[in-house]
Design a protein around this motif. Sequence first.
Motif, PDB file in Angstrom:
ATOM      1  N   LEU A  35       0.832  -1.211   0.000  1.00  0.00           N
ATOM      2  CA  LEU A  35       0.000   0.000   0.000  1.00  0.00           C
ATOM      3  C   LEU A  35       0.864   1.258   0.000  1.00  0.00           C
ATOM      4  N   ARG A  36       1.976   1.197   0.728  1.00  0.00           N
ATOM      5  CA  ARG A  36       2.883   2.360   0.745  1.00  0.00           C
ATOM      6  C   ARG A  36       3.445   2.615  -0.644  1.00  0.00           C
ATOM      7  N   MET A  37       3.821   1.520  -1.332  1.00  0.00           N
ATOM      8  CA  MET A  37       4.345   1.675  -2.687  1.00  0.00           C
ATOM      9  C   MET A  37       3.277   2.317  -3.577  1.00  0.00           C
ATOM     10  N   PHE A  38       2.054   1.860  -3.397  1.00  0.00           N
ATOM     11  CA  PHE A  38       0.943   2.420  -4.164  1.00  0.00           C
ATOM     12  C   PHE A  38       0.799   3.915  -3.848  1.00  0.00           C
ATOM     13  N   GLN A  39       0.924   4.244  -2.577  1.00  0.00           N
ATOM     14  CA  GLN A  39       0.809   5.655  -2.172  1.00  0.00           C
ATOM     15  C   GLN A  39       1.952   6.485  -2.767  1.00  0.00           C
ATOM     16  N   TYR A  40       3.174   5.941  -2.714  1.00  0.00           N
ATOM     17  CA  TYR A  40       4.332   6.674  -3.250  1.00  0.00           C
ATOM     18  C   TYR A  40       4.161   6.996  -4.734  1.00  0.00           C
ATOM     19  N   SER A  41       3.418   6.127  -5.417  1.00  0.00           N
ATOM     20  CA  SER A  41       3.289   6.332  -6.871  1.00  0.00           C
ATOM     21  C   SER A  41       2.485   7.593  -7.184  1.00  0.00           C
ATOM     22  N   PHE A  42       1.868   8.166  -6.189  1.00  0.00           N
ATOM     23  CA  PHE A  42       1.107   9.412  -6.400  1.00  0.00           C
ATOM     24  C   PHE A  42       1.857  10.629  -5.880  1.00  0.00           C
ATOM     25  N   LEU A  43       3.121  10.430  -5.497  1.00  0.00           N
ATOM     26  CA  LEU A  43       3.876  11.536  -4.897  1.00  0.00           C
ATOM     27  C   LEU A  43       4.939  12.091  -5.839  1.00  0.00           C
ATOM     28  N   ASN A  44       5.251  13.346  -5.627  1.00  0.00           N
ATOM     29  CA  ASN A  44       6.433  13.939  -6.257  1.00  0.00           C
ATOM     30  C   ASN A  44       7.485  13.998  -5.156  1.00  0.00           C
ATOM     31  N   TRP A  45       8.410  13.051  -5.186  1.00  0.00           N
ATOM     32  CA  TRP A  45       9.346  12.900  -4.070  1.00  0.00           C
ATOM     33  C   TRP A  45      10.702  12.474  -4.609  1.00  0.00           C
ATOM     34  N   SER A  46      11.715  13.230  -4.268  1.00  0.00           N
ATOM     35  CA  SER A  46      13.062  12.932  -4.761  1.00  0.00           C
ATOM     36  C   SER A  46      13.791  11.990  -3.816  1.00  0.00           C
ATOM     37  N   PHE A  47      14.452  11.002  -4.407  1.00  0.00           N
ATOM     38  CA  PHE A  47      15.291  10.077  -3.620  1.00  0.00           C
ATOM     39  C   PHE A  47      16.431  10.867  -2.984  1.00  0.00           C
ATOM     40  N   GLY A  48      16.630  10.690  -1.707  1.00  0.00           N
ATOM     41  CA  GLY A  48      17.690  11.415  -1.007  1.00  0.00           C
ATOM     42  C   GLY A  48      17.118  12.525  -0.138  1.00  0.00           C
ATOM     43  N   LYS A  49      15.829  12.873  -0.371  1.00  0.00           N
ATOM     44  CA  LYS A  49      15.216  13.916   0.459  1.00  0.00           C
ATOM     45  C   LYS A  49      14.226  13.277   1.428  1.00  0.00           C
ATOM     46  N   SER A  50      13.942  13.999   2.511  1.00  0.00           N
ATOM     47  CA  SER A  50      13.083  13.404   3.538  1.00  0.00           C
ATOM     48  C   SER A  50      11.640  13.297   3.038  1.00  0.00           C
ATOM     49  N   TYR A  51      10.888  12.454   3.723  1.00  0.00           N
ATOM     50  CA  TYR A  51       9.485  12.233   3.345  1.00  0.00           C
ATOM     51  C   TYR A  51       8.675  13.528   3.458  1.00  0.00           C
ATOM     52  N   ALA A  52       9.124  14.388   4.356  1.00  0.00           N
ATOM     53  CA  ALA A  52       8.395  15.656   4.563  1.00  0.00           C
ATOM     54  C   ALA A  52       8.386  16.517   3.304  1.00  0.00           C
ATOM     55  N   THR A  53       9.329  16.311   2.424  1.00  0.00           N
ATOM     56  CA  THR A  53       9.387  17.132   1.202  1.00  0.00           C
ATOM     57  C   THR A  53       8.489  16.574   0.092  1.00  0.00           C
ATOM     58  N   ALA A  54       7.939  15.376   0.319  1.00  0.00           N
ATOM     59  CA  ALA A  54       7.106  14.755  -0.725  1.00  0.00           C
ATOM     60  C   ALA A  54       5.797  15.523  -0.890  1.00  0.00           C
ATOM     61  N   GLU A  55       5.374  15.672  -2.135  1.00  0.00           N
ATOM     62  CA  GLU A  55       4.113  16.383  -2.420  1.00  0.00           C
ATOM     63  C   GLU A  55       3.155  15.468  -3.175  1.00  0.00           C
ATOM     64  N   TRP A  56       1.882  15.603  -2.857  1.00  0.00           N
ATOM     65  CA  TRP A  56       0.854  14.833  -3.563  1.00  0.00           C
ATOM     66  C   TRP A  56       0.814  15.303  -5.020  1.00  0.00           C
ATOM     67  N   ASP A  57       0.855  14.383  -5.943  1.00  0.00           N
ATOM     68  CA  ASP A  57       0.957  14.759  -7.362  1.00  0.00           C
ATOM     69  C   ASP A  57      -0.125  14.086  -8.198  1.00  0.00           C
ATOM     70  N   GLY A  58      -1.099  13.491  -7.528  1.00  0.00           N
ATOM     71  CA  GLY A  58      -2.198  12.832  -8.247  1.00  0.00           C
ATOM     72  C   GLY A  58      -1.693  11.745  -9.186  1.00  0.00           C
ATOM     73  N   LEU A  59      -2.239  11.754 -10.371  1.00  0.00           N
ATOM     74  CA  LEU A  59      -1.879  10.714 -11.349  1.00  0.00           C
ATOM     75  C   LEU A  59      -0.732  11.144 -12.256  1.00  0.00           C
ATOM     76  N   ALA A  60      -0.039  12.204 -11.853  1.00  0.00           N
ATOM     77  CA  ALA A  60       0.990  12.786 -12.730  1.00  0.00           C
ATOM     78  C   ALA A  60       2.059  11.777 -13.130  1.00  0.00           C
ATOM     79  N   ASN A  61       2.464  10.925 -12.179  1.00  0.00           N
ATOM     80  CA  ASN A  61       3.520   9.957 -12.506  1.00  0.00           C
ATOM     81  C   ASN A  61       3.045   8.960 -13.561  1.00  0.00           C
ATOM     82  N   TYR A  62       1.811   8.487 -13.408  1.00  0.00           N
ATOM     83  CA  TYR A  62       1.258   7.543 -14.383  1.00  0.00           C
ATOM     84  C   TYR A  62       1.081   8.241 -15.735  1.00  0.00           C
ATOM     85  N   GLN A  63       0.596   9.489 -15.652  1.00  0.00           N
ATOM     86  CA  GLN A  63       0.380  10.245 -16.888  1.00  0.00           C
ATOM     87  C   GLN A  63       1.711  10.430 -17.636  1.00  0.00           C
ATOM     88  N   TRP A  64       2.750  10.744 -16.858  1.00  0.00           N
ATOM     89  CA  TRP A  64       4.074  10.945 -17.472  1.00  0.00           C
ATOM     90  C   TRP A  64       4.556   9.650 -18.131  1.00  0.00           C
TER      91      TRP A  64
END
Lengths: 324, 476
Positions: free
Chosen positions: A56-85
């Motif tokens: 479920l977490r992996m599923f949740q991450y797939s909707f985030l704009n989050w850079s590897f190396g940065k903390s979870y606090a910097t992650a932003e909700w991005d909707g379906l943008a990753n799938y769309q991309w």
Amino acid sequence: MDNPPSVDDLRGAVANALPVTRPSAGRRQLLRLWLPYLCLVPAIIASCGVLLYPTLRMFQYSFLNWSFGKSYATAEWDGLANYQWLITSQSSTLFHSLRLTLLYAGASIVCELVLGLAIAVLLNRRYVFGRQVVLTGFMIPTLLMPVMVGMMWRMYMYPNGMLSYFLGLVGIRIDWYTATWAMPAVILIEIWQFTPFFIISLFAGLRAISAEILEAAAIDGASGWYRFWHISMPYLRPIIVVTSMIRVLWILKSFDIVYTMFTGGPGSATEILGISIYRALFLSRNIGRSAALSVILAALTLLVTFAFVRFAYRSREVMESATS
Amino acid sequence: MLYARNWMIACFSLVLVVALAGCVPAVPSEPSEAPIDTSQYADRYSDELLTWAAGIRDAYGGTTLNMLGFAHPTLNAMKAITAEWEDLTGITVVYDETDLAKVRDKFVLDITSGANSYDLVMTAEVQAPEYWNLGYLEPLDAWLNDEMDVATEAWLDWDDLHSGYTMMFTSVQDGSRYAVPISGEVALLFYRTDIFDELGLTVPATYDEMLETAKFINDQGIVEDGRTVHGISFRGRPALGGGNWIWSIIVFPFGGQIVDLDDQVTPAVLAKKEGAVAAIAWETEIAKHGVPGIASFDPFDAINQYKQGFAAMSIEASVLSPGVLNPDESIVTDLTGFAPLPAGPNGSFNQTFAHGVAMTASGENKGAAYAFIQWMLGRANQDLLLENGGAPVRRSAMEDPANQEKWPYIEATLLGLDQAAAAYANRYFATPQVEWVLEYLNVWSVNVSRAIAEEISAEEAVENIQSGMDEILAQK
């Protein structure tokens, strides 16, 4: 002399001696209904923690704009943008990777199955010298670490490697490191490493077939091919389905050999889904896109598993109806 | 029978236990209180340095430093001389080694997971900007300026380090220094002197000449001891240190650029598209006259092909030269010439790449860690690193005639450094110092590799590079 008390007498005596705490019939029924589920609760909680939560977490991450190396606090909700991309962007390698993954899996498994079946049948002949040694020997490639296998074959397939050298002796020149031959090279390695898995499984299946049935068919005049196709194969079908399914599950998630050999190259000639996921996470540092790719891979795996299970059930039904 | 079997099992178990016990690493012993005998080092180190080492031993003896490194001749050279450091100071160094592509993943995961396992990390110039922008590295300025526990000794002689290397670990934004270069490299042309002599060829002065030379050699169909000798070998794998490497060097001589020259961040490949396309087209074309499979080669594949006599030329890193000169690894030891890269239509430019060591911001043994990098970098160890396969970073070592004679690639390296200085004067930098530098590099690497493998055209590759970089920047 009095007769000894019967079992029922004793039961009655015990029941009378005990305080009256027996649950009512309704409660007993309720307990009987829920007890199995209550017993399963710890296992369900453990499974949820180990399996469901990360998924479920992996599923949740797939909707985030989050850079590897940065903390979870910097992650932003991005909707379906990753799938769309992944679906629409010119830079996305999703469809290319999907096509390569299916080619890689399909070609490897078909060749492994055909070869494995042929060798298992040969080994199942009545007199085979050193059968156990041969079978044990066949297991060796399967036991090796894929990274080691990748490194070893990388050296063999070097333009001046051992395999290239021996092929050259018989006038065959194959440049394994080129875009044309890179994918056949990794498929060949998969076949080398995992055909024994089919050999062992199918050989066990063949040994389980009663010799009497085959002898009876032979007495009735059935040819060797007929006996194989109409007697042995129906028995082997469930084994073929299960082993193929296991291999599909392994190979869809495959990464090590391709990464060690070619890191997805030359160009993108071997960029299977596993490599795309790695690149999205560690090179593009995009956790969201990497998770979205992983979700797609998981969905594909589930779909294939479902198809195999369905096929297995159908095969069983057909067999049962044929024998009844 | 059963009795004998039990005995056999017991004996086997005993052997297994003893063997396993033997595999357990020994616990590092506490440093001896007695002063060590430094006479064996007297010919190599000055009294001043030995006295300094004794002071470090008193302050930090018994400490264990954990260092994360990547497989590279630089790390091999460091490891070769670490035993002396441990003997002199009583500070143990434990190396955790992985490959160049994985070291950054391992380091980032170590920090983000909160494990903070390392005191020191080996870093290439392409990784360092990400590390320092994310706050993973300890800024070195306070240490170098003598504001911390461990003094900076005169023998460190920072100004003697070639600026082409030190600037790779110095922020262009604020001038802070984050790592020290232990070795460095420029791209060199390695060529077979015997084949060039035999065919009457001269060292190519331009990229066009180089292409013609590779084609000419390849067309000769030279076979030596059953080996076909191809025109050239270089790296083109779609991975860090692969397809991106040569393109990011030759794009400038061909008249292209990668990012905006002023801000060094904004993608600007299409601003000088012709040059960028020409550079990729040249790589694609020359690969056709090279060892088959260049688009799959990493640096080691590329140089191994040359070392084993399968290529008459190679464009590779100067740091790989000692291996070419090592008869245990190479069959072309005495048959190799070294030259700086040829000129393109826009001039003759090169780039420096450095392999440095940085202190982690989260490390708990910073004093010992700083002493270690100071010792490793000191002039006294420069020649020793060279002896063990490292590359010089000190101008004094490179200009030393004895070194130039002993290591014939050093002269070409110095010329390459001059080419790099000319590039930097024009603000032609191959490594943008941004946190997402590896994302940029990934885009270049994959697209250049695809072009070399002839999956896409050079023009498409350049357009993909621009759009890929634009996309990355837009997300920041």
